[in-house]
Design an enzyme around this catalytic site. Structure first.
Site, mmCIF file in Angstrom:
data_model
loop_
_atom_site.group_PDB
_atom_site.id
_atom_site.type_symbol
_atom_site.label_atom_id
_atom_site.label_comp_id
_atom_site.label_asym_id
_atom_site.label_seq_id
_atom_site.Cartn_x
_atom_site.Cartn_y
_atom_site.Cartn_z
ATOM 1 N N ASP A 68 -4.330 48.434 9.729
ATOM 2 C CA ASP A 68 -4.333 48.295 11.185
ATOM 3 C C ASP A 68 -5.369 47.258 11.622
ATOM 4 O O ASP A 68 -6.482 47.239 11.102
ATOM 5 C CB ASP A 68 -4.693 49.666 11.780
ATOM 6 C CG ASP A 68 -4.547 49.727 13.284
ATOM 7 O OD1 ASP A 68 -3.414 49.575 13.766
ATOM 8 O OD2 ASP A 68 -5.553 49.939 13.983
ATOM 9 N N GLU B 56 -7.065 48.364 -9.887
ATOM 10 C CA GLU B 56 -7.481 49.334 -10.909
ATOM 11 C C GLU B 56 -6.401 50.383 -11.146
ATOM 12 O O GLU B 56 -6.459 51.133 -12.107
ATOM 13 C CB GLU B 56 -8.753 50.066 -10.456
ATOM 14 C CG GLU B 56 -9.992 49.199 -10.431
ATOM 15 C CD GLU B 56 -11.140 49.949 -9.757
ATOM 16 O OE1 GLU B 56 -11.120 51.196 -9.707
ATOM 17 O OE2 GLU B 56 -12.042 49.261 -9.251
HETATM 18 C C1 NOJ Z 1 -2.308 48.571 16.143
HETATM 19 C C2 NOJ Z 1 -1.452 49.791 16.161
HETATM 20 O O1 NOJ Z 1 -0.164 49.439 15.717
HETATM 21 C C3 NOJ Z 1 -1.463 50.292 17.576
HETATM 22 O O2 NOJ Z 1 -0.517 51.312 17.771
HETATM 23 C C4 NOJ Z 1 -2.856 50.766 17.905
HETATM 24 O O3 NOJ Z 1 -2.915 51.150 19.259
HETATM 25 C C5 NOJ Z 1 -3.872 49.645 17.693
HETATM 26 N N1 NOJ Z 1 -3.653 48.930 16.467
HETATM 27 C C6 NOJ Z 1 -5.265 50.217 17.654
HETATM 28 O O4 NOJ Z 1 -5.471 50.941 16.469
#
Ligand code: NOJ
Length: 590
Positions: free
Chosen positions: A221, A293
């Site tokens: 993310d 690993e």
């Molecule tokens: C990207 C994620 O896909 C989204 O849903 C989220 O709100 C933001 N990152 C923050 O983590």
């Protein structure tokens, strides 16, 4: 600990035989996929119960959005414990069972990793709140004194991607105002300090926790976040917007950058000081070594909303991640010239670092593509849709969505399918403000409708309560209401029904696998005329022709049809020439 920088990232070693290089990966949004315990929210038992459906569809892997312990301020992208399952979604034992059954069915499992920020309910942040200014506990996050008299102004001018300031001020125990902390997203999502070796060690340990349990990979993310420019400088650049919104101009902080959920960032000399900093690559080189690993080609895919495309592919150099999402493809909309440009550039940039291309049409942060394609401007990219906004032409959008599936699934590389894409599911475009839950809706005071419309629980059975989402629990209230139109899209109306969107996806995935489409090589054919709305490429044994123009299109005489996005779109003139209607696509024998 900080990893050693490596050199020679260009010497490419991508293993073309790794499972992920040509995989079709299905995104499960756990709270909306299937509810196994009848509480109106999806869960891991629900996923396990539906794994056969996914195996029958023919996908290779499943990516699960977060199911970790979380107060759900951002639907789980606010993690309070990276090593446990939120009780709403089940238990670690449920996870292990799901993983085992998935592996038995030949499905890989990718989990989401959220390293840029934690929940404010994470033990570390709670400790930081109780700790003194300048303490080790505070150094895991980004605490600063305010500016101006009495520190009353935030430390810099950054704006949250969900709207409003990116800083929140604490109140000390004695009631006096305290320090500020940074949160690029919601107030309840404090940013971690990636300059702190303890943060790096902890996240590597989290990787190992899930690798040891047997996961096959991670979707990372905000992979372009984490490292911030030294000194946290103000950012007030005025820049042209990225693909999809080129005509917009953006002033200042992150709030205005978001093309989708707000992660889109302009890059190059106007790169904001909180995205796409050089230092992030060192983190991924360290993680690459951790994954290496383990056996079995474990992988990472980057969610990195950066421009230009060459910068995205820096995340998949041979000693970093394995894939990065291609949001340019998603943003191209229903427009032949834009799709053509994206596909050409993607394949060139991918080849330069010997990484696979990836393709995606929708996810949990975007208005569903069938709905976007049904808007007057099928390249537009609204941040959610409400009843008072322009409503899509649902039938037209569906026809185009089905054609886009053939465009995407005929391409070499790896493709991502968002849950419900295979049903042709539209966005819920008339959700009432009173049921909305996305923080971006609240932080922008409704100016952004938010992402709830693409997160509505899936319809499984047309005649059941909540369209079968909660199984045998007739009284369960789905966490977001489903529109009545979901009845006709329910899985039981489509599985084994000739001509359904589900069967179209199933056939496409089966042919894709039989004909090794994912590991093929693309060439645009002589029929390709993107400026006239016709896309035509050859990839091994498949030749795609897609009609994005407003006119019927005559296919080459004697063309053998493998698969068409809609049977009624092909008409024969009686003399052996097939005509392809607008808003349709066909796979021909090459
Ligand atoms: C990207 C994620 O896909 C989204 O849903 C989220 O709100 C933001 N990152 C923050 O983590």
């Amino acid at each position: 600990m900080t990893s050693e920088p490596t050199t020679g990232a260009a010497e490419a070693t991508t293993d073309a035989t790794a499972w992920w290089a040509d995989a079709v990966i299905y995104q499960v949004y756990p709270r909306s996929f299937a509810d196994g315990n009848g509480d109106g929210m999806g869960d891991l038992v629900g996923v396990t119960e539906r794994l056969n459906y996914l195996a029958d569809l023919g996908v290779d892997a499943v990516w699960l959005s977060p199911f970790y312990t979380s107060p759900q301020a951002d639907a789980g992208y606010d993690v309070a414990d990276y090593r446990d399952v939120d009780p709403r979604f089940g238990t670690l034992a449920d996870f292990d069972e799901m993983l085992r059954e998935a592996h038995d069915l030949g499905l890989k499992i990718i989990v989401d990793l959220v390293p840029n920020h934690t929940s404010d309910e994470h033990a570390w942040f709670q400790e930081a709140l109780d700790a003194a200014e300048g303490s080790a506990a505070r150094d895991r996050y980004i605490f600063r004194d305010g500016r101006g008299e009495g520190g009353a102004e935030p430390p810099n001018n950054w704006q949250s991607i969900f709207g409003g300031p990116a800083w929140t001020r604490l109140t000390n125990d004695d009631g006096t105002p305290g320090q500020w902390y940074l949160h690029l997203f919601d107030t309840k999502q404090p940013d971690l300090n990636w300059e702190n070796p303890e943060v790096r060690a902890e996240m590597e340990d989290v990787l190992r926790f899930w690798l040891d349990r047997g996961v096959d990979g991670f979707r990372v993310d905000v992979a372009h976040g984490m490292v911030k420019a030294e000194g946290l400088p103000d950012w007030s650049a005025k820049v042209a917007m990225v693909a999809g919104n080129e005509n917009e101009e953006v002033t200042g902080g992150a709030a205005e950058e978001g093309a989708a959920e707000g992660n889109m960032a302009p890059s190059g000399e106007n790169t904001p000081p909180y995205f796409d900093q050089e230092g992030v690559h060192e983190i991924y080189r360290a993680w690459h070594r951790v994954l290496a690993e383990y056996d079995g080609d474990r992988m990472m895919v980057a969610e990195a909303w950066v421009e230009p495309m060459s910068r995205i592919f820096r995340y998949v150099r041979s000693d970093e991640m394995h894939q990065a999402f291609n949001f340019g493809f998603l943003l191209a909309g229903w427009d032949a010239a834009r799709i053509h440009a994206n596909v050409s550039e993607t394949l060139t940039e991918a080849a330069a670092v010997n990484a696979p291309a990836t393709w995606v049409l929708s996810n949990h942060d975007t208005v569903r593509h069938s709905t976007r394609y049904g808007l007057a401007d099928p390249t537009s990219f609204p941040k959610g849709i409400a009843a008072e906004d322009e409503q899509p032409d649902e039938e037209l959008g569906l026809a185009r969505g089905r054609a886009a599936a053939l465009i995407m699934l005929g391409l070499p590389g790896s493709a991502y399918v968002y849950q419900g894409d295979e049903l042709g599911l539209p966005e819920h475009t008339t959700l009432d403000a009173s049921v909305r839950q996305d923080p971006s809706f609240f932080r922008t005071e409704g100016a952004e409708r938010g992402r709830d419309g693409c997160r509505v629980p899936l319809p499984w059975e047309a005649d059941a309560a909540s369209y079968g989402f909660s199984g045998d629990s007739p009284d369960a209230e789905p966490w977001l209401p489903q529109p009545e139109s979901f009845e006709q899209y329910a899985a039981d109306q489509q599985v084994n029904v000739a001509g359904s969107t589900y069967e179209l996806y199933r056939q496409a995935l089966s042919l894709r696998s039989q004909l090794s489409v994912g590991s093929g090589a693309l060439e645009w054919t002589e029929l390709n005329q993107p400026d006239a709305g016709i896309l035509a490429y050859r990839n091994g044994k498949v030749q795609l022709v897609a009609n994005l123009s407003g006119e019927a299109y005559s296919l080459p005489e004697g063309a053998g049809v493998l698969l068409v996005s809609d049977e009624s779109a092909l008409t024969n003139d009686g003399g052996g020439t097939e005509t392809l209607a607008p808003n349709a696509a066909v796979w021909l024998t090459a």
